[in-house]
Design an enzyme around this catalytic site. Sequence first.
Site, short mmCIF file in Angstrom:
data_model
loop_
_atom_site.label_atom_id
_atom_site.label_comp_id
_atom_site.label_asym_id
_atom_site.label_seq_id
_atom_site.Cartn_x
_atom_site.Cartn_y
_atom_site.Cartn_z
N LYS A 104 -18.16 -21.49 -0.35
CA LYS A 104 -17.79 -20.21 0.52
C LYS A 104 -18.82 -20.13 1.52
O LYS A 104 -18.52 -19.54 2.54
CB LYS A 104 -17.64 -19.06 -0.23
CG LYS A 104 -16.89 -18.93 -1.52
CD LYS A 104 -15.40 -19.17 -0.93
CE LYS A 104 -14.24 -18.87 -2.11
NZ LYS A 104 -14.31 -19.70 -3.18
C1 LIG Z 1 -13.10 -20.41 -3.75
C2 LIG Z 1 -13.60 -21.47 -4.74
C3 LIG Z 1 -12.71 -22.51 -5.20
C4 LIG Z 1 -11.13 -22.25 -4.38
O1 LIG Z 1 -11.17 -22.33 -3.28
P1 LIG Z 1 -9.69 -21.95 -2.50
O2 LIG Z 1 -10.04 -22.14 -0.86
O3 LIG Z 1 -9.49 -20.55 -2.72
O4 LIG Z 1 -8.63 -22.86 -2.90
C5 LIG Z 1 -12.87 -23.57 -5.90
N1 LIG Z 1 -14.18 -23.59 -6.24
C6 LIG Z 1 -15.25 -22.57 -6.04
C7 LIG Z 1 -16.55 -22.66 -6.78
C8 LIG Z 1 -14.92 -21.52 -5.32
O5 LIG Z 1 -15.79 -20.58 -4.81
#
Ligand SMILES: *Cc1c(COP(=O)(O)O)cnc(C)c1O
Length: 493
Positions: free
Chosen positions: A109
């Site tokens: 993120k």
């Molecule tokens: C948010 C997240 C995901 C999923 O990503 P999306 O864009 O919501 O599909 C996978 N792994 C981690 C560690 C995340 O923080």
Amino acid sequence: MQYNSTRGYGPLSASEAILKGLADDGGLFMPDHVPALSIPLAKLPELSYHETAYLVMKDYLDDYTEEELRDCIGKAYDSKFDTEEIAPITQAGDQYFLELFHGATIAFKDMALSLLPHLLTTAIRKNHVDKEIVILTATSGDTGKAALEGFSDVAGTRIIVFYPDGGVSRIQELQMVTTKGKNTDVVAVYGNFDDCQTGVKKIFHDAQFKKELDQAGFCFSSANSINIGRLIPQIVYYVYAYGRMIKAGAIQAGDTLDFTVPTGNFGNILAAYFAKMMGLPVGKLICASNDNKVLFDFFQTGIYDRNRPFILTSSPSMDILISSNLERLIYLSCGSDAKTNTELMRQLSESGRYEITAKMQECLKDFYGAYATGEEVLETIASVYDKYGYVIDPHTAVAAFADRKYKTEEKPSCKSVIISTASPYKFGENVLRAIDPDFCAKDDFEMADRLQTLSKRNIPNAVASIRNAEILHKQKCGVNEMHDMVQKCLFGS
Ligand SMILES: *Cc1c(COP(=O)(O)O)cnc(C)c1O
């Protein structure tokens, strides 16, 4: 470039769409066309992350000046990242892992949320907004801290984060509740992530509340992956990864490359699809799910059905039954027809289910769905560690398993890159369960010490810095009290 809602509202400029987050009609903003990649593939290996970011994003964010955009990029991808490469690739046997966890909160993120606050504050200036922007965010664990980190003490903004009580890892929770910024609030909700996300969407749609806030000098925006300002920065690292693979001698310019993405809200993998539409030679996109395999079933059958038990897994950031960003793909697959999309989304909100036509399903053939059970996740973490000494987190392991399954079943002729979305330090308990099951730790920090010994990679600052930090946020509320909580955070009553 203009942006329209997947349900018809618009058009808006890029900076306006970023300010709004979610469209007034409940839809998600989409660019009105996909720009072609303006960089020859053979040049990619020479480009820094910053340069790649500018070249990929400039045509999407064309109401930002070159100076503004380069300034935002420079501030986002600085020493908050523990490597100048920003997104390095690690090879383990025949698998390549693109590590997107070198930012401030050690999860992917950070890739978009380091940039979004700068895009947003620039948008505030450009559009002469005289209101304080209130960022409302629902988190399955990682978005929350990355957004808090990005917006903490940013002038002209407030941020309120809702997370599911007991639905995130202890390290994730500690990261959030120790946040210092004066403009930050963190609230645990007695519910799951979908409850949090639905609650936030409801507040966004509350016209009366919006009016009250407007009069008080506030306006809402979103840092969730529904904001187009999250999606666009995520396209960058797919283009960058392609360049890195050329540089490593793993592929040649022009070769097809698959990507395997651990998926929850469908934002990350959708960015890969945008990279493909821009002209990057991407083959299949392997959509990896955990036991909440609503997307796997969707790609199999063309039926999206959230009516099923919500399962808490070892990859909590993917514990999602309503993948918000899938709406953008649905919109594309019906030829950008807002009416068809709106009808399907109405069915989803009323009955929790919709079915797409065979023609729409044909448009989704670039996606391959796969999933890993809890047991398969642990086995994958253990086997990658035993064979290569490389420690991966449970989210990445879901993808590594799906990648293996895809290769066994489909025998592709090209290579693939696995998207590694979190540092193993963020999910130490489940990682140690896989690679050192006899180890007994008294808390998460003892686990971190153990992981350091086993992985031979230093404990990241994101974990070290919360070891003795004071807990500053203790608020909790019920699913139906989120509205009141926002009021309390903003007005103090
Ligand atoms: C948010 C997240 C995901 C999923 O990503 P999306 O864009 O919501 O599909 C996978 N792994 C981690 C560690 C995340 O923080």
